[in-house]
Scaffold this active site. Structure first.
Site, PDB file in Angstrom:
ATOM      1  N   SER A 263      97.756  11.952 -40.500  1.00  0.00           N
ATOM      2  CA  SER A 263      97.135  10.938 -41.349  1.00  0.00           C
ATOM      3  C   SER A 263      97.649  11.029 -42.777  1.00  0.00           C
ATOM      4  O   SER A 263      97.570  10.067 -43.538  1.00  0.00           O
ATOM      5  CB  SER A 263      95.614  11.100 -41.335  1.00  0.00           C
ATOM      6  OG  SER A 263      95.249  12.368 -41.860  1.00  0.00           O
ATOM      7  N   CYS A 318      91.064   2.462 -38.138  1.00  0.00           N
ATOM      8  CA  CYS A 318      90.997   3.592 -39.070  1.00  0.00           C
ATOM      9  C   CYS A 318      89.931   3.359 -40.143  1.00  0.00           C
ATOM     10  O   CYS A 318      89.816   2.260 -40.685  1.00  0.00           O
ATOM     11  CB  CYS A 318      92.359   3.791 -39.727  1.00  0.00           C
ATOM     12  SG  CYS A 318      92.429   5.190 -40.861  1.00  0.00           S
ATOM     13  N   GLU A 407      92.549   7.734 -33.186  1.00  0.00           N
ATOM     14  CA  GLU A 407      92.777   9.167 -33.064  1.00  0.00           C
ATOM     15  C   GLU A 407      91.804   9.959 -33.933  1.00  0.00           C
ATOM     16  O   GLU A 407      91.613  11.161 -33.725  1.00  0.00           O
ATOM     17  CB  GLU A 407      94.218   9.510 -33.439  1.00  0.00           C
ATOM     18  CG  GLU A 407      95.242   9.028 -32.435  1.00  0.00           C
ATOM     19  CD  GLU A 407      95.032   9.630 -31.053  1.00  0.00           C
ATOM     20  OE1 GLU A 407      95.129  10.862 -30.908  1.00  0.00           O
ATOM     21  OE2 GLU A 407      94.747   8.861 -30.110  1.00  0.00           O
ATOM     22  N   ARG A 417      94.672  16.696 -36.193  1.00  0.00           N
ATOM     23  CA  ARG A 417      95.431  15.708 -36.960  1.00  0.00           C
ATOM     24  C   ARG A 417      94.861  15.513 -38.366  1.00  0.00           C
ATOM     25  O   ARG A 417      95.577  15.128 -39.282  1.00  0.00           O
ATOM     26  CB  ARG A 417      95.406  14.370 -36.195  1.00  0.00           C
ATOM     27  CG  ARG A 417      96.264  13.265 -36.802  1.00  0.00           C
ATOM     28  CD  ARG A 417      96.176  12.012 -35.936  1.00  0.00           C
ATOM     29  NE  ARG A 417      97.201  11.038 -36.283  1.00  0.00           N
ATOM     30  CZ  ARG A 417      97.025  10.044 -37.130  1.00  0.00           C
ATOM     31  NH1 ARG A 417      95.867   9.911 -37.758  1.00  0.00           N
ATOM     32  NH2 ARG A 417      97.999   9.184 -37.371  1.00  0.00           N
TER      33      ARG A 417
END
Length: 498
Positions: A263, A318, A407, A417
């Site tokens: 990210s 997101c 994710e 992540r």
């Protein structure tokens, strides 16, 4: 005190392209969408070129082997996600690399002792009329024969009868070995008037089936992205935690490109990981990211990144900006990074492609991203809508939808992540939801590509480099944004004419 960036953070919705003069020789048919995927010396060809500037996101909900195959056949590239054990990701890459256009893995398989009734059920489920009869009923079992819908009739034959009594036995079937090319297989199909040609190995195990009906299908994909051995290309995502274990396995199985998935890629961890990969596996291209400004791009390019992904917080799934207040409007990010890429090329002679990842809500946003300097785009929501994506197809009152999750959501369990500390997500940076179902990738992407081609023609560009260098953009006011949309009451049904 904190540094204030004077420029407003802008999105693609705030821009429109101005038409340029269109030459007579510039048409949709002549537009060339080839674009470099990886670093190369300025003026030389990239080691890997995309024939269409589309890649699919490194997400569980998006990049399956099935989608990777479909996208590569249409000129793009998928990056298979890494939020899975190494051996599972390796198997997914192997599935794509082993795919041979026209060589079909049989999904309609029975044992000789299975009933015709069971065969009818399988054929209805798969929609196929040819079944392989193998000793164990699998797609790779020892081939004993073939049975088709022409070998029996559900209303004339006893459905309790075993399949073996109606099949054409292997002794009466023409077969070929695994080294047979598609051209050779097609020649036999036509010369011997065959509908299906099994491919078996030295032990008699079924490898593939080649159908006459697939000959025309393969002519539909003239721009497939393939390697030197004519295998479809596929990428794979990696992280900064287990890359020393994951990268060797992915290189061995034949992954064509890797990409660090983070990210926030502006970190010493990613620089160290890039340095390690380039030292131990210099032959494998590896991308970095994500970044939102020129300084971060230069950092990763100097660390060895072969391409750089641009975008933080702009994805439809997101919520990083909501949760952490970090990110940048995607248009501003792409423009800034593109300027840094060009400066890096002038200074070093190396061209490092950039990928616009996120913020692409409408098809025309792809054109804007490319005009602003992106070499290719990466999309999640867009590809999650298609049959080949991982999400389940769910019926609703208003039609079908597909599952889609980020994710950064709890469903993904991809806590590494986001680097929040601990052994799990302390808070979500993505959501779990649905996107409208859009059918088959081939048809959906063809429509988007058609729009991109006609946009480039209106801008007088026949190639993507020309598009980037000559495009003219204008900022959009709220009133002009509203003017861009239809302003009439739309019909619910087509008009009829007497």
């Amino acid at each position: 005190m904190a540094q204030i960036i004077a420029e407003v953070s802008r999105t693609f919705n705030e821009f429109l392209l101005l038409p340029n003069r269109t030459r007579i020789d510039c048409s949709s048919a002549t537009v060339d969408l080839r674009t470099p995927l990886v670093r190369h010396i300025d003026g030389e060809a990239s080691a890997i070129e995309l024939h269409s500037p589309f890649t699919s996101a490194i997400m569980q909900a998006v990049s399956t082997p099935e989608l990777a195959i479909a996208l590569a056949r249409n000129g793009g590239l998928s990056f298979l996600h890494h939020n899975q054990p190494v051996h599972d990701q390796v198997a997914a890459v192997r599935e794509v690399k082993n795919f041979k256009a026209g060589f079909v893995t049989s999904d309609t398989n029975v044992r000789p002792g299975d009933s015709l009734g069971a065969l009818v059920d399988i054929m209805r489920r798969t929609g196929h009329s040819t079944a392989a009869v193998t000793h164990d009923g699998t797609a790779t079992g020892r081939l004993l024969g073939l049975v088709t819908s022409r070998d029996f009739h559900p209303e004339r034959h006893d459905l309790a009868e075993p399949v073996g009594g109606r099949m054409t036995a292997i002794a009466d079937l023409p077969t070929v070995g695994p080294d047979t090319t598609l051209s050779e297989a097609n020649a036999r199909l036509w010369d011997e008037r065959l509908d299906c040609l099994p491919v078996v190995d030295a032990d008699g195990r079924l490898q593939h089936l080649v159908f006459r009906s697939d000959y025309t299908d393969n002519k539909r994909f003239p721009h497939q992205v393939v390697d030197a051995a004519k295998r479809l290309r596929v990428g794979a995502g990696i992280n900064t935690h287990d890359y020393q274990e994951r990268v060797p396995a992915l290189v061995e199985v034949g992954a064509d490109a890797l990409c660090f998935d983070s990210s926030d890629g502006y970190s010493d961890w990613q620089a160290e990981a890039l340095t390690w990969v380039k030292k131990h596996y210099p032959e494998i291209p590896v991308g970095g990211g994500n970044v939102v400004d020129g300084e971060a791009f230069t950092f990763l390019a100097e660390a060895g990144a072969d391409f750089v992904k641009v975008g933080v917080g702009g994805g439809s799934i997101c919520i990083t900006r909501d949760q952490k207040g970090i990110g940048r409007g995607q248009a501003s990010a792409v423009l800034d990074v593109a300027a840094a890429r060009d400066a890096f090329r002038e200074r070093t002679g190396a061209y490092v492609p950039i990928c616009s990842d996120g913020g692409l809500v409408h098809d025309y946003h792809v054109a804007l991203a490319l005009a602003m300097g992106a070499d290719f785009v990466m999309m999640g929501r867009y590809f999650a809508r298609f049959d080949q994506a991982a999400g389940a197809k769910v019926p609703t009152r208003d039609g079908f939808v597909k599952e889609y999750w980020g994710e950064g959501s709890n469903r993904a369990r991809n806590w590494q992540r986001y680097g929040q500390g601990g052994q799990g997500l302390l808070f979500e940076e993505g959501v779990d939801g649905y996107v409208p179902y859009a059918g088959d990738l081939d048809e959906g992407l063809a429509l988007t590509v058609a729009k991109l081609r006609t946009t480039m023609v209106s801008c007088g560009s026949a190639t993507l480099p020309e598009f980037r260098s000559t495009a003219r953009l204008t900022l959009v006011s709220d009133q002009s944004f509203q003017e861009s949309h239809a302003n009439v009451t739309l019909r619910d049904a087509p008009a009829t004419h007497s």
